[in-house]
Scaffold this active site. Sequence first.
Site, PDB file in Angstrom:
ATOM      1  N   THR A 172       0.926  -1.325  -0.127  1.00 18.87           N
ATOM      2  CA  THR A 172       0.033  -0.194   0.216  1.00 18.87           C
ATOM      3  C   THR A 172       0.832   1.339  -0.085  1.00 18.87           C
ATOM      4  OG1 THR A 172      -0.112   0.347   2.365  1.00 18.87           O
ATOM      5  CG2 THR A 172      -1.724  -1.211   1.446  1.00 18.87           C
ATOM      6  N   ARG A 173       0.313   2.364   0.037  1.00 18.75           N
ATOM      7  CA  ARG A 173       0.763   3.591   0.224  1.00 18.75           C
ATOM      8  C   ARG A 173       1.141   3.918   1.800  1.00 18.75           C
ATOM      9  NH1 ARG A 173       0.689   9.153  -0.727  1.00 18.75           N
ATOM     10  NH2 ARG A 173      -1.626   9.217  -0.199  1.00 18.75           N
ATOM     11  N   LYS A 174       0.825   3.261   2.612  1.00 19.53           N
ATOM     12  CA  LYS A 174       1.104   3.388   3.819  1.00 19.53           C
ATOM     13  C   LYS A 174       2.458   3.165   4.217  1.00 19.53           C
ATOM     14  CE  LYS A 174      -3.495   2.250   5.153  1.00 19.53           C
ATOM     15  NZ  LYS A 174      -4.622   1.451   5.869  1.00 19.53           N
ATOM     16  N   THR A 175       3.533   4.243   3.611  1.00 17.63           N
ATOM     17  CA  THR A 175       4.906   3.876   3.837  1.00 17.63           C
ATOM     18  C   THR A 175       5.294   5.033   4.704  1.00 17.63           C
ATOM     19  OG1 THR A 175       5.162   5.055   1.750  1.00 17.63           O
ATOM     20  CG2 THR A 175       5.276   2.450   2.012  1.00 17.63           C
ATOM     21  N   HIS A 200       4.498  -4.278   5.261  1.00 17.54           N
ATOM     22  CA  HIS A 200       5.600  -3.287   5.180  1.00 17.54           C
ATOM     23  C   HIS A 200       5.272  -2.424   6.675  1.00 17.54           C
ATOM     24  CE1 HIS A 200       2.769  -0.359   3.540  1.00 17.54           C
ATOM     25  NE2 HIS A 200       2.214  -1.377   2.692  1.00 17.54           N
TER      26      HIS A 200
END
Length: 303
Positions: A146-149, A285
């Site tokens: 996902t873009r939850k980085t 992640h």
Amino acid sequence: MSLTATSSSTRDNYEHLLPPSWKTQVQAWLAEDTPSFDYGGFVVGAIEREAFLLGKGNSEAVLAGKPFFEEVFNYLGCQVEWHLEEGETFKPVKHVATVRGKARYILLGERVALNMLARCSGIATKSKEVLDQARGYGYKGIIAGTRKTTPGFRLVEKYGMIVGGIDAHRHDLSSMIMLKDNHIWSSGSITKAITQARKVGGFSLLLEVEVQSEAEADEAIDAGADIIMLDNIDGSQLADVSKRLREKWTGKRKFLFESSGNITGENLKDRAINDIDILSTSVVHQGVPHVDFSLKIQKPKTT
């Protein structure tokens, strides 16, 4: 015989993915870690030394992050000899690489390089684990992150996902048009939001819409969305909804289904439905255990 490989003949050369700016990120990490004097470096000085990179921990792991690790030491005038390939699985304790250079420069890069490698390898390891688990359930679709980085560290985290064998999903807000609940509520409706987005996004960007129900999915498909994210719909409901929508729209519209929201190793089997094209999860992640590495300077051999 060395296992070091510098070509992509046996394994993909993931470094070729990296943008021109990636080396400046490495320099920024080093600048952050030593903003003024290097007191420990004063103690060890410029004597030439050799250090072993050891992969430790209690279980198998995937090596990921070689370009970043190597650039840390290249910038400091050291050389790295690899004994494993990127993406290779190893069992602890493993001699992964050898670093050679002046002692103070090896120690200047040590913590920055190890922290990055531990995080990147942890993500690659978890990504492979989840992918293997899904394949074991017979799932044939895409496993994605996902873009939850982490801000400022996204490139490394996305890189780790790819090395681990999964899809990194969109990298930023410009990579793909994704309309979530807040976009839709703010614009007035799914159809209106899609129409506005298509007007500025053009033909080259995929458009994904997050929906909360079968009725919303129908509206998004009818309005021309490329990907329908069935958010927080799980279990038997997910199977029923996706099957009905497939039957209803086959031959009328082309689209993909994505399932996202609270996917974990415990409920993955229930979500691994082949009517769903993409399973996206931050479990690969966020909160991932790091792989334990150490860098040990070797004592000079006595004659």
